[in-house]
Scaffold this active site. Structure first.
Site, PDB file in Angstrom:
ATOM      1  N   THR A   3      15.720   0.544   4.404  1.00  9.68           N
ATOM      2  CA  THR A   3      16.806   1.331   4.969  1.00  9.68           C
ATOM      3  C   THR A   3      16.624   1.458   6.474  1.00  9.68           C
ATOM      4  O   THR A   3      15.594   1.093   7.032  1.00  9.68           O
ATOM      5  CB  THR A   3      16.875   2.730   4.331  1.00  9.68           C
ATOM      6  OG1 THR A   3      15.623   3.418   4.544  1.00  9.68           O
ATOM      7  CG2 THR A   3      17.128   2.628   2.839  1.00  9.68           C
ATOM      8  N   HIS A  54      15.778  14.386   1.181  1.00 12.19           N
ATOM      9  CA  HIS A  54      14.632  13.531   0.892  1.00 12.19           C
ATOM     10  C   HIS A  54      13.336  14.228   1.305  1.00 12.19           C
ATOM     11  O   HIS A  54      13.353  15.222   2.036  1.00 12.19           O
ATOM     12  CB  HIS A  54      14.740  12.192   1.627  1.00 12.19           C
ATOM     13  CG  HIS A  54      15.719  11.248   0.991  1.00 12.19           C
ATOM     14  ND1 HIS A  54      17.053  11.242   1.319  1.00 12.19           N
ATOM     15  CD2 HIS A  54      15.559  10.288   0.036  1.00 12.19           C
ATOM     16  CE1 HIS A  54      17.678  10.313   0.601  1.00 12.19           C
ATOM     17  NE2 HIS A  54      16.790   9.731  -0.188  1.00 12.19           N
ATOM     18  N   LYS A  81      10.198  10.763   5.047  1.00 11.09           N
ATOM     19  CA  LYS A  81      11.258   9.791   5.329  1.00 11.09           C
ATOM     20  C   LYS A  81      11.567   9.773   6.822  1.00 11.09           C
ATOM     21  O   LYS A  81      11.738  10.814   7.443  1.00 11.09           O
ATOM     22  CB  LYS A  81      12.515  10.125   4.524  1.00 11.09           C
ATOM     23  CG  LYS A  81      13.583   9.037   4.601  1.00 11.09           C
ATOM     24  CD  LYS A  81      14.645   9.238   3.539  1.00 11.09           C
ATOM     25  CE  LYS A  81      15.734   8.170   3.630  1.00 11.09           C
ATOM     26  NZ  LYS A  81      15.183   6.806   3.393  1.00 11.09           N
ATOM     27  N   MET A  97       6.263   3.258  -2.391  1.00  5.82           N
ATOM     28  CA  MET A  97       7.226   2.409  -3.072  1.00  5.82           C
ATOM     29  C   MET A  97       6.595   1.079  -3.459  1.00  5.82           C
ATOM     30  O   MET A  97       6.841   0.552  -4.556  1.00  5.82           O
ATOM     31  CB  MET A  97       8.443   2.176  -2.169  1.00  5.82           C
ATOM     32  CG  MET A  97       9.631   1.575  -2.900  1.00  5.82           C
ATOM     33  SD  MET A  97      10.269   2.683  -4.179  1.00  5.82           S
ATOM     34  CE  MET A  97      10.743   1.494  -5.421  1.00  5.82           C
ATOM     35  N   SER A 147       0.808  -1.225   0.000  1.00  5.08           N
ATOM     36  CA  SER A 147       0.000   0.000   0.000  1.00  5.08           C
ATOM     37  C   SER A 147       0.837   1.269   0.000  1.00  5.08           C
ATOM     38  O   SER A 147       0.336   2.356  -0.283  1.00  5.08           O
ATOM     39  CB  SER A 147      -0.929   0.016   1.219  1.00  5.08           C
ATOM     40  OG  SER A 147      -0.184   0.207   2.407  1.00  5.08           O
ATOM     41  N   GLY A 148       2.125   1.150   0.321  1.00  2.00           N
ATOM     42  CA  GLY A 148       2.986   2.326   0.376  1.00  2.00           C
ATOM     43  C   GLY A 148       3.334   2.858  -0.994  1.00  2.00           C
ATOM     44  O   GLY A 148       3.092   2.215  -2.018  1.00  2.00           O
ATOM     45  N   GLY A 200      19.843   5.391   3.686  1.00  2.00           N
ATOM     46  CA  GLY A 200      20.623   4.203   3.356  1.00  2.00           C
ATOM     47  C   GLY A 200      21.626   4.473   2.259  1.00  2.00           C
ATOM     48  O   GLY A 200      22.744   3.948   2.268  1.00  2.00           O
TER      49      GLY A 200
END
Length: 269
Positions: free
Chosen positions: A103, A158, A162, A16, A13-14, A168
């Protein structure tokens, strides 16, 4: 179609996760066979395609990772460190390639991947993009060429969502710089400056993190000497580069011997 490697995406669902799902379903080299979400998530039991606002894909979101992994040849995982450790053990049981883009993992957590890597392929990288991995190689070479008269700073930016810092990718670049210098990043890392900190320690590798807006990812490695600076830079404008890299890694891992690999292996650097 039936002979294509089946891939499961965790954390579907995210942002990414959804990017990975689109990348896989648009590919002619792999097929989506499962999507995993945490127990109690509102998408569990529903078709991932409709939950993403499109047509049905015939794949229901599940909260049972072992059941999903058993049908897969690869698992792509951009979640959280503790979840990744659980997924590593289950992917190893299924003998599925486990691609890890998670990460924020500590050295202790990374060490806990070792048992799983004895039974299955694990490909872990702080960043899956071709450009960043090329930047990593360049950073290692420049650090090796310059002595400690050149200070090293890694600056990363970012989006405001985040949760970990340094990123990372920043740590991957810092590790490359330390390897080039022949030192341990753990011993030479400088991650915070506030107040009266004193002069910079010679040979230290500094990190700065910027968070704001919708920045996908920007990384600068600066080598600062007397009277000159060398700056290596990578700017990501599309999260799709990470998804494409992760899919490339999942396909590359098919048929490889169990063990731990990174994107340098995948890209042949």
């Amino acid at each position: 179609m039936t002979n294509l490697p089946g891939i499961v995406v965790t954390g579907g669902s995210g942002r990414m996760g959804q990017m990975l799902i689109r990348t896989i379903t648009e590919s002619d080299r792999a097929k989506l066979v499962g999507v995993v979400e945490r127990k109690g998530h509102g998408w569990v039991g529903k078709d991932i395609g409709t939950m993403m606002g499109g047509a049905e894909l015939g794949v229901l979101v599940t909260d049972d990772p072992l059941e999903a992994f058993a049908r897969a040849q690869a698992v792509i995982d951009f979640t959280a460190p503790e979840a990744t450790l659980e997924f590593a053990a289950l992917a190893a049981q299924a003998r599925a390639v486990h691609v890890i883009g998670t990460t924020g993992m500590t050295e202790e957590q990374i060490a806990k991947l070792e048992p799983a890597s004895r039974h299955a392929v694990i490909i872990r990288a702080g960043n899956m993009s071709l450009g960043v991995n090329l930047l990593t190689q360049l950073t290692r070479k420049v650090a090796a060429a310059l002595d400690e008269d050149f200070d090293i700073e890694v600056i990363e930016s970012h989006h405001h969502h985040k949760v970990d810092a340094p990123s990372g990718t920043a740590l991957m670049l810092g590790e490359a710089a330390a390897e080039g210098r022949g030192v341990s990043l753990k011993d030479m890392s400088d991650r915070g400056r506030d107040g009266i900190t004193g002069a910079r320690s010679r040979g230290h590798i500094g990190f700065s993190a910027i968070r704001g807006g919708d920045v996908v990812g920007e990384h600068d490695v600066m080598f600062l000497g007397a009277g000159e600076r060398i700056i290596l830079r990578h700017v990501a404008t599309d999260r799709g580069i990470f998804a494409r890299g992760a899919l490339k890694a999942a396909l590359w891992g098919q048929g490889k011997a169990p063990g731990q690999y990174d994107m340098a292996d995948v890209l042949g650097f």
